[in-house]
Design an enzyme around this catalytic site. Structure first.
Site, PDB file in Angstrom:
ATOM      1  N   HIS A  26       0.851  -1.201   0.000  1.00 27.79           N
ATOM      2  CA  HIS A  26       0.000   0.000   0.000  1.00 27.79           C
ATOM      3  C   HIS A  26       0.877   1.237   0.000  1.00 27.79           C
ATOM      4  O   HIS A  26       2.066   1.190   0.350  1.00 27.79           O
ATOM      5  CB  HIS A  26      -0.912   0.017   1.229  1.00 27.79           C
ATOM      6  CG  HIS A  26      -0.196   0.294   2.516  1.00 27.79           C
ATOM      7  ND1 HIS A  26      -0.026   1.562   3.022  1.00 27.79           N
ATOM      8  CD2 HIS A  26       0.423  -0.536   3.394  1.00 27.79           C
ATOM      9  CE1 HIS A  26       0.645   1.505   4.155  1.00 27.79           C
ATOM     10  NE2 HIS A  26       0.934   0.243   4.404  1.00 27.79           N
ATOM     11  N   CYS A  27       0.296   2.352  -0.403  1.00 28.85           N
ATOM     12  CA  CYS A  27       0.974   3.639  -0.264  1.00 28.85           C
ATOM     13  C   CYS A  27       0.146   4.475   0.698  1.00 28.85           C
ATOM     14  O   CYS A  27      -0.495   3.931   1.595  1.00 28.85           O
ATOM     15  CB  CYS A  27       1.151   4.314  -1.621  1.00 28.85           C
ATOM     16  SG  CYS A  27      -0.387   4.660  -2.472  1.00 28.85           S
ATOM     17  N   ALA A  28       0.120   5.761   0.527  1.00 31.34           N
ATOM     18  CA  ALA A  28      -0.534   6.612   1.521  1.00 31.34           C
ATOM     19  C   ALA A  28      -2.049   6.588   1.427  1.00 31.34           C
ATOM     20  O   ALA A  28      -2.729   6.881   2.408  1.00 31.34           O
ATOM     21  CB  ALA A  28      -0.043   8.053   1.371  1.00 31.34           C
TER      22      ALA A  28
END
Length: 713
Positions: A26-28
């Site tokens: 995942h990212c932000a």
């Protein structure tokens, strides 16, 4: 009462289940999936899941699901689902194999950081290559089968081979010959330097021009000097480059050389990054790295790496020749302890070095005894499968079935180890007996046959499919069958669980069966009637007013709030941002910024940092005014894993307007090919009547950028 599916479960089902996931991160703001097959995903169904803000199919079988600020918790919840745990085969911990190995290594070695880093370096330099090595080994196994029936002769000179066989040889030799380049690439990534720089330096020693330095034409001209080496039984040639002697070697298949070279290159590269001005680093850091490291590798590191590999291989060859029984038993007995700790990588490197070395006649003698360990491991897994069927333990049956197929057909032991063997202490003693029996068969057979053990001329995963690549095949086949049968018989007879563990598992299985009948019934406690009564009690208007929270300044009806720019940049409309997640407004309304000059990202106002990944590529801040913003520095920069990002704050920190969040090395992002476009978004857009961009074509840090207006009522 009908049961409902949670958001994490719904997302997992929507992407095809845990079995369909190759990689998950995942990212932000979004979950990132790499899937085996993304063609069957219903985008509308995904976006209908509560908590999902949008779905973005990408090229290949990659898929992104936009969650927003809660992405970390949703990611953790998905990883904690039983389906993900069983698929990961990590003893139900939800950790990856790499995490489990690291934990075991830390415990076993007293958390020695330098030792741990060394073995992590070896592991991460080789691990990504396992699939291509496995694929190449199966091509070799196919050739061995044809040769066993007298249809081809793989040992003939190239000039005497049919064109078809030469082409098939090229199919697998591409992996082994260019292995140094692949290792250099992975090792460079591990040490967080430009992997293509390390690749290019190693590739210089495999170019036609370097190979021509050893050509007989040059020998006749007297340009190079060659001396016969009795230890290696080959001619060693030296070329005089600019008056300096350089030993010439064939670096095809070498692994110690790239490992040593990249370790030194990392020091040089990172040193150059510090002293070379950022605006010219793209050109001069690679250039100076080449100028320094190509000669150092050719003159020093290369010959030293070849000699180290040759020396270690020769020492083990001597042991195998003079004490074949000891060697044949020692290797399979130590492997069950080396693999969980990640300490088997040096032996894997030695196998490859043996195949590349003329001192061992391009023959490896470690993989034969290693096969006894692998098949003892697979025999133990097969016995566990028998017990799981007997006990009607569906979860263990699924784990053991997958692990057994991965082992017998792929030669991969990790699913068996981490999914089963390390969880049950009774397995290892029985498995070690199988290892000893298999090794003993190989050792005795070698002595009676007057041979130097079971050998192979290629790197092969020890599976059923690669049995033909070992010589003598009959001895290897008997040995691995004995190892498999011994472990299998002992565990089937005596079990792999203690009585208490088995009773607990059977009880749990019984509970799971009966639990489905009552799962939908509401649980009642003595507190339930009280809660119901409390919910039904009338609430006075005055009480409501007294308990109503005071809205934050930006959320006061009709309030207008301006948000400052976090960096010096030119602006672009959000729908022009080259990322469909941001440009669609799925995460929130806002603006795109193209950073100008040095990239220093600052807090636009006082607030609390709620998202601050270690990669430094994104920051979520809940401003004291009540506005929630996201600053995403560059696009897809999460892939840099923090390289070039000097993060100044952490999650939970309270920041002041103008306080630095992160300093970014522009050249790192540009060299990696990622856009610098930085979206600044109001993630709680739905709380406002309007979100407008008020900044001009260019903005300075602290200048007004976005205006939000709260609804009147």
């Amino acid at each position: 009462m009908a049961t409902t599916t949670s958001t994490p479960e719904a997302i997992l089902d929507a992407v095809g289940g845990a079995d369909n996931i190759i990689h998950f991160t995942h990212c932000a703001t979004r979950l990132r999936f790499e899937l085996k097959d993304a063609s069957g995903i219903d985008k509308a169904a995904v976006e209908a899941i509560p908590g999902v803000m949008g779905a973005v199919p990408q090229s290949g079988d990659r898929y992104q699901i936009v969650i927003g600020g809660a992405v970390q918790s949703v990611y953790d919840e998905i990883n904690n689902l039983p389906a993900m745990k069983s698929q990961g085969g990590s003893s139900g911990s939800g950790q990856s194999d790499a995490d489990v190995k690291a934990a075991v290594r830390a415990k076993a070695r007293g958390k020695n950081a330098y030792v741990d880093a060394f073995f992590e370096y070896l592991s991460d330099s080789f691990r990504p290559l396992l699939p291509v090595l496995l694929g190449a080994s199966l091509i070799i196994a196919g050739e061995a089968i044809f040769e066993a029936f007298g249809l081809i002769n793989t040992h003939a000179e190239n000039a005497d081979k049919p064109v078809t066989l030469l082409f098939v040889d090229a199919m697998f030799r591409s992996v082994f010959y260019f292995l140094p380049i692949m290792v250099a690439y992975n090792a460079s990534k591990k040490l967080k330097i430009d992997p293509w720089v390390g690749t290019a330096i190693m590739a210089a020693l495999l170019t036609p021009e370097y190979i021509f330095l050893s050509d007989k034409v040059l020998q006749k001209k007297g340009v190079i000097d060659c001396v016969h080496n009795a230890t290696l039984d080959k001619d060693l040639c030296v070329a005089h480059v600019a008056g300096i002697p350089m030993q010439l070697n064939d670096y095809g298949g070498q692994v110690f050389v790239p490992l040593m070279m990249v370790a030194i290159l990392a020091l040089v590269y990172k040193g150059l990054v510090k002293i070379v001005p950022s605006n010219v680093q793209m050109v001069f850091v690679p250039f100076l790295s080449f100028v320094i490291m190509m000669p150092v590798t050719a003159f020093l590191i290369g010959p030293l790496g070849v000699w180290i590999g040759t020396g270690l291989g020769t020492a083990l060859f001597w042991l195998n020749s003079h004490a074949p029984i000891i060697f044949a038993i020692l290797i399979p007995m130590v492997y069950p302890f080396l693999v969980p700790l990640g300490l088997h990588w040096p032996l894997n490197a030695l196998m490859l070095a043996n195949i590349a070395s003329e001192a061992t006649h391009h023959t490896d003698f470690i993989q034969g005894p290693m096969g006894a360990w692998n098949f003892a491991c697979f025999g133990a897994t097969a016995a566990v499968l028998v017990w799981s069927i007997r006990d009607k333990d569906n979860e263990m049956r699924q784990t053991a079935t997958g692990a057994l197929f991965a082992g017998l057909l792929g030669g991969i032991s990790e699913p068996s180890l981490y999914g089963i063997h390390l969880r049950f202490k009774r397995i290892y003693p029985f498995m070690l007996v199988g290892c000893a029996v298999g090794g003993l068969v190989e050792g005795i057979g070698s002595m009676l046959g007057g041979i130097d053990g079971v050998t192979t001329t290629t790197f092969a995963f020890t599976s059923l499919l690669t049995i033909p690549v070992f010589n003598p095949m009959w001895l290897y086949g008997i040995a691995v069958a004995a190892a498999f049968a011994t472990s299998f018989f002992l565990i089937v007879t005596f079990g792999y669980r203690t009585k208490e563990e088995r009773a607990e598992a059977l009880a749990a299985a019984g509970t799971a069966k009966t639990g489905n009948a009552t799962a939908s019934a509401p649980a009642e406690t003595s507190e339930a009637p009280k809660a119901a009564a409390a919910a039904a009690a009338p609430v006075e208007e005055g009480d409501r007013a007294a308990k109503a929270p005071t809205p934050k300044p930006a959320l006061v009806p009709g309030a207008v709030t301006e948000i400052a720019s976090p960096l010096k940049a030119t602006t672009m409309d959000l729908d022009k941002v080259p990322d469909p997640v941001f440009s669609s407004g799925a995460v929130g309304q806002g603006v795109g910024l193209e950073p100008q000059g040095d990239i220093v990202v600052t807090a636009p106002a006082d607030g609390t940092v709620v998202v601050a990944p270690s990669s430094g590529h994104a920051f979520g801040i809940t401003l004291d005014s009540g506005v929630e913003i996201l600053i995403h520095v560059g696009l897809d920069t999460v892939n840099l894993e923090g390289k070039g990002f000097d993060v100044k704050v952490s999650q939970g920190d309270h920041v002041s307007a103008g306080q630095e969040l992160v300093r970014v090395d522009r050249s790192v992002i540009e060299q990696a090919g990622y856009p610098l476009t930085t979206p600044v978004l109001v993630t709680n857009t739905a709380s406002f009547a309007s979100v407008e961009v008020v900044g001009g074509d260019s903005v300075e840090p602290g200048e007004a950028l976005i205006k939000v207006t709260a609804p009147e009522a």
